[in-house]
Structure formats: structure tokens, C-alpha cells
Design a protein around this motif. Structure first.
Motif, PDB file in Angstrom:
ATOM      1  N   ALA A 150      69.401 -17.812  65.331  1.00 49.08           N
ATOM      2  CA  ALA A 150      69.014 -19.221  65.538  1.00 49.08           C
ATOM      3  C   ALA A 150      68.583 -19.756  64.306  1.00 49.08           C
ATOM      4  CB  ALA A 150      68.414 -19.481  66.847  1.00 49.08           C
ATOM      5  N   VAL A 151      67.451 -19.139  63.694  1.00 48.50           N
ATOM      6  CA  VAL A 151      66.832 -19.584  62.646  1.00 48.50           C
ATOM      7  C   VAL A 151      67.581 -19.690  61.554  1.00 48.50           C
ATOM      8  CG1 VAL A 151      64.730 -18.858  61.151  1.00 48.50           C
ATOM      9  CG2 VAL A 151      64.608 -18.853  63.566  1.00 48.50           C
ATOM     10  N   HIS A 152      68.447 -18.618  61.338  1.00 45.45           N
ATOM     11  CA  HIS A 152      69.335 -18.819  60.149  1.00 45.45           C
ATOM     12  C   HIS A 152      70.169 -19.602  60.311  1.00 45.45           C
ATOM     13  CE1 HIS A 152      71.991 -17.000  56.889  1.00 45.45           C
ATOM     14  NE2 HIS A 152      73.136 -17.443  57.705  1.00 45.45           N
ATOM     15  N   VAL A 153      70.806 -19.935  61.308  1.00 40.48           N
ATOM     16  CA  VAL A 153      71.796 -21.213  61.503  1.00 40.48           C
ATOM     17  C   VAL A 153      71.192 -22.459  61.214  1.00 40.48           C
ATOM     18  CG1 VAL A 153      73.090 -22.533  63.125  1.00 40.48           C
ATOM     19  CG2 VAL A 153      73.199 -20.004  63.264  1.00 40.48           C
ATOM     20  N   LEU A 154      70.054 -22.599  61.736  1.00 37.71           N
ATOM     21  CA  LEU A 154      69.203 -23.717  61.612  1.00 37.71           C
ATOM     22  C   LEU A 154      68.770 -24.079  60.139  1.00 37.71           C
ATOM     23  CD1 LEU A 154      67.198 -24.134  64.797  1.00 37.71           C
ATOM     24  CD2 LEU A 154      69.101 -25.395  64.410  1.00 37.71           C
ATOM     25  N   MET A 155      68.267 -23.105  59.581  1.00 40.96           N
ATOM     26  CA  MET A 155      67.651 -23.135  58.065  1.00 40.96           C
ATOM     27  C   MET A 155      68.544 -22.836  56.917  1.00 40.96           C
ATOM     28  SD  MET A 155      64.620 -24.016  58.744  1.00 40.96           S
ATOM     29  CE  MET A 155      63.896 -24.078  57.478  1.00 40.96           C
ATOM     30  N   ASP A 156      69.631 -21.913  57.227  1.00 41.12           N
ATOM     31  CA  ASP A 156      70.551 -21.846  56.211  1.00 41.12           C
ATOM     32  C   ASP A 156      71.948 -22.231  56.450  1.00 41.12           C
ATOM     33  OD1 ASP A 156      72.576 -20.213  54.628  1.00 41.12           O
ATOM     34  OD2 ASP A 156      70.953 -18.806  53.938  1.00 41.12           O
ATOM     35  N   GLY A 157      72.497 -21.756  57.643  1.00 40.24           N
ATOM     36  CA  GLY A 157      73.764 -22.165  58.081  1.00 40.24           C
ATOM     37  C   GLY A 157      75.215 -21.656  57.549  1.00 40.24           C
ATOM     38  N   SER A 158      74.864 -20.577  56.419  1.00 38.55           N
ATOM     39  CA  SER A 158      75.930 -19.832  56.201  1.00 38.55           C
ATOM     40  C   SER A 158      76.258 -18.868  56.938  1.00 38.55           C
ATOM     41  CB  SER A 158      75.723 -19.522  54.505  1.00 38.55           C
ATOM     42  OG  SER A 158      74.657 -18.422  54.455  1.00 38.55           O
ATOM     43  N   PRO A 159      77.696 -18.368  56.944  1.00 38.86           N
ATOM     44  CA  PRO A 159      78.007 -17.320  57.579  1.00 38.86           C
ATOM     45  C   PRO A 159      77.516 -16.024  57.229  1.00 38.86           C
ATOM     46  CG  PRO A 159      80.175 -18.393  56.867  1.00 38.86           C
ATOM     47  CD  PRO A 159      78.795 -19.159  56.255  1.00 38.86           C
ATOM     48  N   ALA A 160      77.030 -15.174  58.302  1.00 43.27           N
ATOM     49  CA  ALA A 160      76.181 -13.885  58.152  1.00 43.27           C
ATOM     50  C   ALA A 160      76.569 -13.012  58.945  1.00 43.27           C
ATOM     51  CB  ALA A 160      74.883 -14.290  58.365  1.00 43.27           C
ATOM     52  N   ILE A 161      76.302 -11.746  58.691  1.00 44.49           N
ATOM     53  CA  ILE A 161      76.674 -10.466  59.297  1.00 44.49           C
ATOM     54  C   ILE A 161      75.415  -9.498  59.188  1.00 44.49           C
ATOM     55  CG2 ILE A 161      79.148 -10.453  59.430  1.00 44.49           C
ATOM     56  CD1 ILE A 161      79.131  -8.651  57.257  1.00 44.49           C
ATOM     57  N   GLY A 162      75.111  -8.515  60.119  1.00 40.53           N
ATOM     58  CA  GLY A 162      74.054  -7.409  59.838  1.00 40.53           C
ATOM     59  C   GLY A 162      73.265  -7.778  60.812  1.00 40.53           C
ATOM     60  N   ALA A 163      72.529  -6.448  60.862  1.00 37.00           N
ATOM     61  CA  ALA A 163      71.407  -6.261  62.147  1.00 37.00           C
ATOM     62  C   ALA A 163      69.965  -6.483  61.663  1.00 37.00           C
ATOM     63  CB  ALA A 163      71.440  -4.843  62.494  1.00 37.00           C
ATOM     64  N   SER A 164      69.918  -7.149  60.166  1.00 34.19           N
ATOM     65  CA  SER A 164      68.507  -7.090  59.684  1.00 34.19           C
ATOM     66  C   SER A 164      67.638  -8.153  60.453  1.00 34.19           C
ATOM     67  CB  SER A 164      68.523  -7.423  58.223  1.00 34.19           C
ATOM     68  OG  SER A 164      69.400  -8.785  58.026  1.00 34.19           O
ATOM     69  N   GLY A 165      67.809  -9.138  60.905  1.00 34.05           N
ATOM     70  CA  GLY A 165      67.187 -10.133  61.745  1.00 34.05           C
ATOM     71  C   GLY A 165      66.536  -9.536  62.794  1.00 34.05           C
ATOM     72  N   ALA A 166      67.485  -8.759  63.632  1.00 34.88           N
ATOM     73  CA  ALA A 166      66.946  -7.898  64.735  1.00 34.88           C
ATOM     74  C   ALA A 166      66.090  -6.779  64.550  1.00 34.88           C
ATOM     75  CB  ALA A 166      68.220  -7.382  65.603  1.00 34.88           C
ATOM     76  N   VAL A 167      66.384  -6.192  63.165  1.00 40.59           N
ATOM     77  CA  VAL A 167      65.369  -5.092  62.907  1.00 40.59           C
ATOM     78  C   VAL A 167      64.180  -5.524  62.555  1.00 40.59           C
ATOM     79  CG1 VAL A 167      65.402  -3.305  61.142  1.00 40.59           C
ATOM     80  CG2 VAL A 167      67.451  -3.749  62.156  1.00 40.59           C
ATOM     81  N   ASN A 168      64.125  -6.648  61.784  1.00 41.32           N
ATOM     82  CA  ASN A 168      62.881  -7.305  61.487  1.00 41.32           C
ATOM     83  C   ASN A 168      62.077  -7.613  62.576  1.00 41.32           C
ATOM     84  OD1 ASN A 168      61.830  -8.075  58.409  1.00 41.32           O
ATOM     85  ND2 ASN A 168      64.242  -7.774  58.624  1.00 41.32           N
ATOM     86  N   GLY A 169      62.808  -7.875  63.782  1.00 41.48           N
ATOM     87  CA  GLY A 169      62.023  -8.120  65.082  1.00 41.48           C
ATOM     88  C   GLY A 169      61.346  -6.777  65.616  1.00 41.48           C
ATOM     89  N   MET A 170      61.887  -5.590  65.369  1.00 39.50           N
ATOM     90  CA  MET A 170      61.232  -4.623  65.874  1.00 39.50           C
ATOM     91  C   MET A 170      60.188  -4.237  64.704  1.00 39.50           C
ATOM     92  SD  MET A 170      62.882  -3.837  68.343  1.00 39.50           S
ATOM     93  CE  MET A 170      63.155  -5.507  68.471  1.00 39.50           C
ATOM     94  N   VAL A 171      60.151  -4.602  63.518  1.00 39.31           N
ATOM     95  CA  VAL A 171      59.063  -4.671  62.449  1.00 39.31           C
ATOM     96  C   VAL A 171      57.917  -5.475  63.055  1.00 39.31           C
ATOM     97  CG1 VAL A 171      58.303  -5.170  60.218  1.00 39.31           C
ATOM     98  CG2 VAL A 171      60.547  -3.926  60.667  1.00 39.31           C
TER      99      VAL A 171
END
Length: 224
Positions: A107-128
Motif C-alpha cells: 500500500a505504501v509503495h502504491v501510494l508513494m511510488d505507483g510503479s508496478p513491482a514484484i518481490g518479497a522485500s517489503g514483507a521481509v523488511n517487516g520481519m526486520v
């Protein structure tokens, strides 16, 4: 070029983190099939790309990666930090927290960037972010590579995580350059807040053998 790769974090192992193992397996299998399987030009994985708030991309993007190095990087971090959180909360709670971090980072990516994206890095950073809330003083063990030299080292989790966060802020301020920095930031902050709230309400509990949590430090609780 200087590279740091975590391979272990100082935590107790209270149960088998099967939920994280399943997530790592799902991400790996779907990504490998998308990268190397038959019919790569059929577009059958297009619906999993994060492109606005459409489903299933808002969650399915976690399963896709752009190349083998993208996949390996995310899975190494997920294995180290995800296992540590999963084994010390519970497998079912972990699934909910991981899903929340994936959705909020998207959601943050869509609101602040908006470009198509793939990858688990956002969720992984949640664990961090969860590690920062629960185990900021625990040591993270790392491989380092600089040019043609390498070795191992360690540091407190908070030091490493703060450095990563500053790097992501710098990247987001610079325009991203094809990296979903805003997803990283959103995921880390979601994990951090979830960890702090969970500790406050007793949903997550540290053992008597653990170092102080970030909540303990903020409250100025005496060291164990």
C-alpha cells in the motif's frame, strides 16, 4: 563493491518455524517457475504483479522475483530474520504478521511510488522491523565481501537495521531507480509498530534469557 549478507541472528529456538519455511518455499517455487518454467511469455503470472490495489497483485507480488539474485537475496534475509520471529511468536501469529507487512508495504509503495513491482522485500523488511522491536540488542552475524576480500563479522541488530533504513530513505529520496524503496520503508515501519504494540499488549513475550526489547529500552526498564 561492499556487500553484507546476514546468516544468523542471536535468538532462542522455541519451536519449528514451519510457517516461514512454507513462505520461503512458496516464493522460491513460484519465482523459479516464472523465471525458468515453460510458457514464460504467456502472461499467466501478470496478475501477481503489484499494480495498484488490484487483487491478487496486492499480495501475490511477494511470490515473484525479477531474477535469481533478487530471489536469493530476499530469501536469505527472510530465512534469517523470519525464522527468528516465527520461532519466538508462533507459527499462526507469524502468518498474520507477515501478511499484514506484505499488504502495508504494498500500500505504501502504491501510494508513494505507483510503479508496478514484484518481490518479497517489503514483507521481509517487516520481519526486520519486528526484530528491531523485539531484539534490538541481539547480535546479527554477517558475511562481508569487499572487492576480492571477504570474511565474517557481527553487530547489534539495531545498528544494522538503522543503516539499512537510512539507505532506504536515501534511495527513496533519490527517486528509486527501479528499487521499491517505499515498500521497504513501509514494511519496516509496519513490522516495528506491530512488534511494539504486540509487546505492549502481551501478544509477543520475551523470555528471561532475552536482551531488552525496544519497548523496554524506551520505558527504561532495568536490564535483565
Amino acid at each position: 563493491m561492499f556487500i553484507l549478507i546476514p546468516y544468523e541472528i542471536e535468538t532462542l529456538q522455541q519451536e519449528r518455524p514451519w510457517a516461514n519455511w512454507l513462505i520461503v518455499a512458496a516464493c522460491s517455487l513460484v519465482s523459479l517457475f516464472a523465471l525458468f518454467g515453460p510458457g514464460l511469455d504467456s502472461g499467466e503470472f501478470d496478475s501477481l504483479v503489484l499494480d495498484g490495489f488490484s487483487f491478487p497483485g496486492i499480495l501475490g507480488h511477494v511470490l515473484l522475483h525479477g531474477d535469481i539474485f533478487h530471489l536469493l537475496g530476499n530469501m536469505v534475509f527472510l530465512w534469517v530474520f523470519g525464522n527468528a520471529i516465527c520461532t519466538n511468536t508462533s507459527n499462526w501469529i507469524y502468518l498474520g504478521v507477515f501478511t499484514l507487512c506484505a499488504l502495508m508495504s504494498a500500500a505504501v509503495h502504491v501510494l508513494m511510488d505507483g510503479s508496478p513491482a514484484i518481490g518479497a522485500s517489503g514483507a521481509v523488511n517487516g520481519m526486520v522491523g519486528m526484530i528491531l522491536a523485539m531484539y534490538p540488542l541481539n547480535r546479527v552475524y554477517l558475511f562481508w565481501v569487499f572487492m576480492i576480500r571477504g570474511g565474517t563479522t557481527s553487530c547489534r541488530a539495531w545498528v544494522l537495521i538503522l543503516a539499512w533504513f537510512v539507505f532506504d530513505i536515501w534511495g527513496a529520496a533519490g527517486g528509486g531507480e527501479g528499487v521499491a524503496y517505499w515498500a521497504h520503508i513501509g514494511g519496516l515501519l509496519t513490522g516495528l509498530m506491530t512488534g511494539l504494540v504486540g509487546l505492549h499488549f502481551g501478544w509477543f513475550r520475551l523470555t528471561e534469557y532475552d536482551n531488552q526489547s525496544l519497548l523496554d529500552i524506551v520505558r527504561r526498564e532495568p536490564e535483565k
